[in-house]
Design a protein around this motif. Sequence first.
Motif, short mmCIF file in Angstrom:
data_model
loop_
_atom_site.label_atom_id
_atom_site.label_comp_id
_atom_site.label_asym_id
_atom_site.label_seq_id
_atom_site.Cartn_x
_atom_site.Cartn_y
_atom_site.Cartn_z
N ASP A 44 20.10 -8.08 -15.17
CA ASP A 44 20.92 -7.23 -15.28
C ASP A 44 20.71 -6.11 -15.93
N PHE A 51 22.20 -2.75 -15.85
CA PHE A 51 23.51 -1.84 -15.82
C PHE A 51 22.78 -0.41 -16.08
N GLU A 90 30.50 -2.85 -16.47
CA GLU A 90 29.36 -2.70 -16.27
C GLU A 90 28.74 -1.04 -16.47
N LYS A 129 27.54 -7.53 -24.02
CA LYS A 129 26.76 -8.26 -22.92
C LYS A 129 26.97 -9.48 -22.51
N TYR A 153 30.63 -9.73 -21.65
CA TYR A 153 30.71 -9.48 -19.81
C TYR A 153 30.32 -10.62 -18.99
N LYS A 194 32.51 -12.76 -16.53
CA LYS A 194 32.22 -12.98 -15.14
C LYS A 194 32.29 -14.25 -14.78
#
Length: 661
Positions: free
Chosen positions: A55, A57, A184, A385, A388, A392
């Motif tokens: 990831d 971003f 994001e 992060k 996040y 998710k």
Amino acid sequence: MPRRIIFSYLRLLLLLLLPLLRLTAAVRPFVLVITNDDIIKDYSSDSLPSESEWDDFSSLSASFVDPWLSILDPTSSDLSASDELSSSLSDLITSFSSGDPAAASAAAAHIAAEAAAGVPAAQSVIGFLYGAGVLRKPDRARHFMYHSFAADGGDLHSKMALAYSYFRQEMYEKAVVLYAELAEAALTGFLMSKEPPVMEAVRLHSGTEENREALRKSRGEDDEDFQITEYQAQRGNAPAMYKLGLLYYYGLRGLRRDNAKARYWFSKAVEKGDTRAMELMGEIYARGAGVERNYTKAFEWLSLAAKQQYYSAYNGLGYLYVKGYGVEEKNLTKAKEYFHIAAEHKEPGGHYNLGVLFLKGLGVKRDVAMACNLFLAAANAGQPKALYQVAKLFQKGIGLKKNLQMATLLFKTVAERGPWSSLLRWALEAYLKGDIGKALFLYSRMAELGYEVAQSNAAWILDRYGEQSMCMGESGGFCTDTERHLRAHSLWWRASEQGNEHAALLIGDAYYYGRGIERDYDRAAEAYLHAQSQSNAQAMFNLGYMHEHGQGLPLDLHLAKRYYDQALDVDSAAKLPVTLALFSLWVRKNYAGTFVVSFIDVLPDTYPRIQEWVEGILMDEGNATILTLLACLITVLYLRERQRRQAGVAANVQPPEGGLN
């Protein structure tokens, strides 16, 4: 009789001391609590994420042009908004600075024309004006419509506004989608090695007074602490050099971001052997912050820091090996080794990065349970992060049971660290320069996006500055007193919903005393109960008082005592008021139906005038303690004089001749 006199004085003293019990305007920190019930032990492989890439971003907000930042900080982006919109928005902001309603209306009309032409950023501004009731009548339908059009056109401000609107209405299915996208986008600017420092938004007030200490520390180069640090750096102090570089790199403490100055001071600190500066130099070259991007140099600087056992640098090295940047080729084994070293030394980024490897099966066997544990360890340390990723997992129901409310809250926490949050800094800068109108306008904009501190600050400006706040109403002129009170009330209420105890107390006070709105004890009790649910001692005390007097709540002396006791349990500073209140209950119970109780019952009507006198005169002059001592002294002197007179009367009374029959 002496007991009654003592009680009357103590009750008056209690009322005088009530303003002193106020607590600071703190918002209780968010704590992530995961139980065994939240963990999924058995799951299907079909539910696992199919992505096999890291990831980054990196491209989610690259094309978004923020017209607000383009005006306030032209150096913040290589992109710029349309000239027409930029000019009109600049005129609108300037009109609030100068307090010119006519100019504001003209600028808003030009922006409305741009909105009609389909410009998303203009549609977002018009949606804000309809939502706030600024220069037009409040219209929730049009507010939603304009923000919906703007969001469909890619405007991130409008997506924030819509997400917050859905969040308030507990429409988590819609809110979570928007906040996930915004989170994001917010992570785009984060570093490889470690998370950037949390730039806590400054509160303009601490309860009922200006937060002078926090404001002093936000004056940038004018702050005395900054000047001392700069002097030390110029004298060759390595930690001071690093600190200056950090302040300029992130734009902390009221400074504007300046990559050139940041690199200058980091390089000076490196010459003195500061390993922290070496890591930041690696980040600068990896990101191309003020220099041409060069991953080879980034690898060299990070390696130098890692060799000196600066363990967060291992995260950056691991990232470069995952991507194959600045190294011969990708090497997931090497990346895992470096991430593991960082995690072993309690670097949250190490836990997060290992979690990604295990979640996606990059160089290791996929293990969702292990990934979940690693993400939670990093999230508990505040790693954005990781927050996040946990959000998710809650959203998708992978490793953790599906919980859209929790996912929404976590995504929101991350999203509010996006680049658009810098408007809070510009609002603060305006306030520090005495530009109250501009500060109110910018804070109001951020309040619409769901920032609790902006809601609190905007409401406080409206209450404190009144007509000088440059508040503009729906008619196109300045706000009426009613408009200003209602707008502040709405902002306080939204702040209270997000955990601001002081906001809930102010709403309760407004209803209790009829400040700006009709007196309503029932709603006052509702607001106090909301603050009490956040373990607020003042709210508990107020609820006890209302139960004692049967105002908005049933007359119940037992419940009153319970709330008084709770207030003392939560805050030891409430000892004196609670002691006096409990004495009041004792007198009310033992002297029911007497003149004393009748006297007590009329005191609430006089208290607002007493409180205004205390806050307006005594508190400003710092004489509250003197007042307390004076009240006690008067009480003692009065009782001694009364005792002396009674003794004199008794001495003069002669018994009848012949004595008593």
